[in-house]
Enzyme design. Structure first.
Site, PDB file in Angstrom:
ATOM      1  NE  ARG A   1      75.656  -3.384  74.860  1.00  8.57           N
ATOM      2  CZ  ARG A   1      75.360  -4.675  74.835  1.00  8.57           C
ATOM      3  NH1 ARG A   1      75.788  -5.473  75.808  1.00  8.57           N
ATOM      4  NH2 ARG A   1      74.635  -5.184  73.871  1.00  8.57           N
TER       5      ARG A   1
ATOM      6  CG  PHE B   1      80.026 -23.072  64.808  1.00  2.00           C
ATOM      7  CD1 PHE B   1      78.890 -22.279  64.741  1.00  2.00           C
ATOM      8  CD2 PHE B   1      79.902 -24.422  64.503  1.00  2.00           C
ATOM      9  CE1 PHE B   1      77.661 -22.814  64.378  1.00  2.00           C
ATOM     10  CE2 PHE B   1      78.683 -24.963  64.141  1.00  2.00           C
ATOM     11  CZ  PHE B   1      77.560 -24.164  64.077  1.00  2.00           C
TER      12      PHE B   1
ATOM     13  CE  LYS C   1      81.318 -14.122  63.699  1.00  2.00           C
ATOM     14  NZ  LYS C   1      81.700 -15.527  63.660  1.00  2.00           N
TER      15      LYS C   1
ATOM     16  CE  LYS D   1      80.221 -16.704  72.473  1.00  2.00           C
ATOM     17  NZ  LYS D   1      79.061 -17.556  72.579  1.00  2.00           N
TER      18      LYS D   1
ATOM     19  CG  ASN E   1      80.330  -9.328  77.345  1.00  2.00           C
ATOM     20  OD1 ASN E   1      80.757  -8.428  78.058  1.00  2.00           O
ATOM     21  ND2 ASN E   1      81.058 -10.370  76.970  1.00  2.00           N
TER      22      ASN E   1
ATOM     23  CG  LEU F   1      68.763  -9.232  77.751  1.00  2.00           C
ATOM     24  CD1 LEU F   1      68.977  -8.281  78.921  1.00  2.00           C
ATOM     25  CD2 LEU F   1      67.700  -8.667  76.797  1.00  2.00           C
TER      26      LEU F   1
ATOM     27  CG  ASN G   1      70.155 -10.805  69.391  1.00  2.00           C
ATOM     28  OD1 ASN G   1      70.086 -10.346  68.255  1.00  2.00           O
ATOM     29  ND2 ASN G   1      70.737 -10.163  70.379  1.00  2.00           N
TER      30      ASN G   1
ATOM     31  CB  THR H   1      77.219  -7.821  64.153  1.00  2.00           C
ATOM     32  OG1 THR H   1      77.781  -6.620  64.657  1.00  2.00           O
ATOM     33  CG2 THR H   1      78.304  -8.665  63.536  1.00  2.00           C
TER      34      THR H   1
ATOM     35  CE1 TYR I   1      81.576 -12.021  66.779  1.00  2.00           C
ATOM     36  CE2 TYR I   1      79.988 -10.215  66.746  1.00  2.00           C
ATOM     37  CZ  TYR I   1      80.268 -11.561  66.632  1.00  2.00           C
ATOM     38  OH  TYR I   1      79.251 -12.440  66.372  1.00  2.00           O
TER      39      TYR I   1
ATOM     40  CG  LEU J   1      88.371 -27.831  74.799  1.00  2.00           C
ATOM     41  CD1 LEU J   1      88.873 -28.895  75.785  1.00  2.00           C
ATOM     42  CD2 LEU J   1      86.862 -28.010  74.594  1.00  2.00           C
TER      43      LEU J   1
ATOM     44  CB  SER K   1      77.034 -11.943  63.426  1.00  2.00           C
ATOM     45  OG  SER K   1      76.351 -11.026  64.232  1.00  2.00           O
TER      46      SER K   1
HETATM   47  C1  UD1 Z   1      75.579  -8.632  70.280  1.00  2.00           C
HETATM   48  C2  UD1 Z   1      76.381  -8.338  69.044  1.00  2.00           C
HETATM   49  C3  UD1 Z   1      76.113  -9.420  68.035  1.00  2.00           C
HETATM   50  C4  UD1 Z   1      76.431 -10.768  68.619  1.00  2.00           C
HETATM   51  C5  UD1 Z   1      75.568 -10.962  69.862  1.00  2.00           C
HETATM   52  C6  UD1 Z   1      75.858 -12.291  70.539  1.00  2.00           C
HETATM   53  C7  UD1 Z   1      76.717  -6.145  67.925  1.00  2.00           C
HETATM   54  C8  UD1 Z   1      76.143  -4.805  67.663  1.00  2.00           C
HETATM   55  N1  UD1 Z   1      75.972  -7.006  68.591  1.00  2.00           N
HETATM   56  O1  UD1 Z   1      74.198  -8.479  69.951  1.00  2.00           O
HETATM   57  O2  UD1 Z   1      76.919  -9.225  66.915  1.00  2.00           O
HETATM   58  O3  UD1 Z   1      76.178 -11.772  67.684  1.00  2.00           O
HETATM   59  O4  UD1 Z   1      75.842  -9.899  70.777  1.00  2.00           O
HETATM   60  O5  UD1 Z   1      77.160 -12.330  71.023  1.00  2.00           O
HETATM   61  O6  UD1 Z   1      77.808  -6.397  67.521  1.00  2.00           O
HETATM   62  N2  UD1 Z   1      71.119  -5.390  77.173  1.00  2.00           N
HETATM   63  C9  UD1 Z   1      70.799  -4.803  78.391  1.00  2.00           C
HETATM   64  N3  UD1 Z   1      71.524  -5.164  79.475  1.00  2.00           N
HETATM   65  C10 UD1 Z   1      72.547  -6.079  79.444  1.00  2.00           C
HETATM   66  C11 UD1 Z   1      72.850  -6.680  78.198  1.00  2.00           C
HETATM   67  C12 UD1 Z   1      72.130  -6.308  77.079  1.00  2.00           C
HETATM   68  O7  UD1 Z   1      69.892  -3.969  78.479  1.00  2.00           O
HETATM   69  O8  UD1 Z   1      73.167  -6.341  80.483  1.00  2.00           O
HETATM   70  C13 UD1 Z   1      70.323  -5.043  75.979  1.00  2.00           C
HETATM   71  C14 UD1 Z   1      71.120  -4.428  74.847  1.00  2.00           C
HETATM   72  O9  UD1 Z   1      71.188  -3.040  75.002  1.00  2.00           O
HETATM   73  C15 UD1 Z   1      70.302  -4.873  73.630  1.00  2.00           C
HETATM   74  C16 UD1 Z   1      69.733  -6.227  74.046  1.00  2.00           C
HETATM   75  O10 UD1 Z   1      69.803  -6.249  75.468  1.00  2.00           O
HETATM   76  O11 UD1 Z   1      69.215  -4.004  73.426  1.00  2.00           O
HETATM   77  C17 UD1 Z   1      70.509  -7.405  73.493  1.00  2.00           C
HETATM   78  O12 UD1 Z   1      71.887  -7.270  73.826  1.00  2.00           O
HETATM   79  P1  UD1 Z   1      72.938  -8.460  73.622  1.00  2.00           P
HETATM   80  O13 UD1 Z   1      72.392  -9.707  74.209  1.00  2.00           O
HETATM   81  O14 UD1 Z   1      74.265  -7.986  74.125  1.00  2.00           O
HETATM   82  O15 UD1 Z   1      72.976  -8.687  72.058  1.00  2.00           O
HETATM   83  P2  UD1 Z   1      73.237  -7.630  70.856  1.00  2.00           P
HETATM   84  O16 UD1 Z   1      73.942  -6.423  71.347  1.00  2.00           O
HETATM   85  O17 UD1 Z   1      71.962  -7.459  70.124  1.00  2.00           O
END
Ligand code: UD1
Length: 331
Positions: A291, A80, A152, A84, A197, A199, A178, A126, A148, A33, A124
């Site tokens: 980023r 799992f 993996k 992460k 972190n 999107l 994703n 990744t 991270y 948890l 992943s």
């Molecule tokens: C990341 C990890 C992936 C992990 C996943 C879920 C890497 C390179 N990527 O994926 O391994 O499995 O998270 O935890 O290790 N974005 C914005 N604003 C934000 C957040 C994100 O513009 O506030 C953009 C990012 O630049 C990207 C997209 O949204 O283009 C997706 O980002 P995110 O959801 O963080 O996933 P990943 O980076 O693809």
């Protein structure tokens, strides 16, 4: 058939437990948890109307693991459990290596003692680093850009070595793209504490006015609108992929990797605009610098999973956005 699910109360773990139970499997969850809540166990029971065994324990603790294997006749494992967060792993690599690798080694050693040699591992996309071409196939070169991701890749290597040493093992490495969305019931989903972190959780916190404005990281990528492109997959589709992987590993032996993605790439703006449209909400955003470590685009070739596991993603981006928001509204 009884499946031990480590990290079974997490985002992907909880949805997978639901799909396993609904496919007739018994489920034993072990979770400390550290990034989830105990209520999730009740929600899984409520959705499925089935019993589950839950142990609030750390996978690193081999004696606790042994007790679980003694108490239950486990047929296969889905692993799992693990940290992460990419950024946190860069700041605290030792914590990531210690936790993610140690827990996996403990689990594999105890499983081996009890002659349970079937495991699905939560990997992943990744592990593909910055792919030279798209869509990404499983035989692409592997590399990582953060600790991270390295955990993996190292664990994939450990599992491959294990199979080489003992061909009785049956191992599926699932490389997720994703995952977003939530179960239709609105009872389980993703709701990280603090500033997210990733999107989708960020979009949601802006839509619910918990946060002011989404920062879009870069609008000069080599994509159709300049923002990063990813392969978003509904978490329920992903969970179903695990049931298919379990069916596969129960049948034979081997060690193989499978992409779990849709094969479609959507940009940050595509996702924001779809979310706004289907949920009829405002999401303010502004463009920010790129980023560190992000790549232009990443999407799967999911055809190997279709061929070998008879699995493909079925839910579209609109449903992902609706279900994700539905879950948050119910909290
Ligand atoms: C990341 C990890 C992936 C992990 C996943 C879920 C890497 C390179 N990527 O994926 O391994 O499995 O998270 O935890 O290790 N974005 C914005 N604003 C934000 C957040 C994100 O513009 O506030 C953009 C990012 O630049 C990207 C997209 O949204 O283009 C997706 O980002 P995110 O959801 O963080 O996933 P990943 O980076 O693809």
């Amino acid at each position: 058939m009884k499946i031990l699910v480590t990290g079974g109360t997490g985002f992907i773990g909880s949805h997978t437990c639901v799909e396993l139970l609904e496919s007739g499997y018994d489920v034993v969850i072990i979770d400390n948890l550290s990034n989830s809540k105990k209520e999730v166990v009740d929600y899984i029971k409520q959705i499925t109307n089935k019993k589950i065994s839950f142990y609030e324990q750390d996978v690193c603790n081999k004696d606790s693991l042994r007790n679980i294997f003694k108490e239950h006749s486990i047929d296969a494992i889905i692993h799992f459990a693990g940290y992460k967060a990419v950024g946190e792993s860069v700041e605290n690599p030792l914590m990531y290596y210690r936790n993610n690798i140690d827990s996996t080694l403990s689990l594999l050693e105890v499983a081996n003692e009890f002659n349970v040699k079937k495991i699905v591992f939560s990997s992943s996309a990744t592990v593909y680093g910055n792919p030279k071409t798209l869509p990404i196939r499983e035989d692409f070169p592997l590399s990582t850009t953060n600790p991270y991701g390295s955990t993996k890749l190292i664990i994939e290597g450990i599992l491959r070595d294990l199979y080489k040493s003992d061909n009785d093992w049956s191992i599926a490495l699932l490389r997720y793209f994703n995952p977003i969305g939530a179960h239709k019931s609105g009872l389980i989903g993703e709701n990280p504490n603090g500033i997210p972190n990733n999107l989708m959780p960020y979009i949601i916190k802006v839509a619910t006015k918990e946060l002011d404005c989404l920062g879009i990281f870069g609008n000069d990528y080599n994509t159709h609108d300049g923002t990063g492109v990813r392969d978003y997959i509904h978490v329920v589709d992903l969970a179903k992929g695990h049931v298919k992987a379990i069916e596969k590993i129960l049948k034979g032996t081997g060690c193989d990797a499978y992409n779990l993605g849709t094969g479609n790439g959507y940009s940050v703006l595509d996702l924001v605009n779809t979310f706004v449209k289907v949920n009829n909400v405002d999401v303010k955003y502004k463009f920010k610098d790129r980023r560190a470590g992000d790549i232009d685009a990443c999407y799967a070739d999911p055809s190997y999973a279709y061929k070998e596991l008879n699995w493909k993603a079925e839910k579209g981006i609109e449903e992902m956005c609706k279900d994700a928001y539905n879950f948050i509204k119910k909290q």
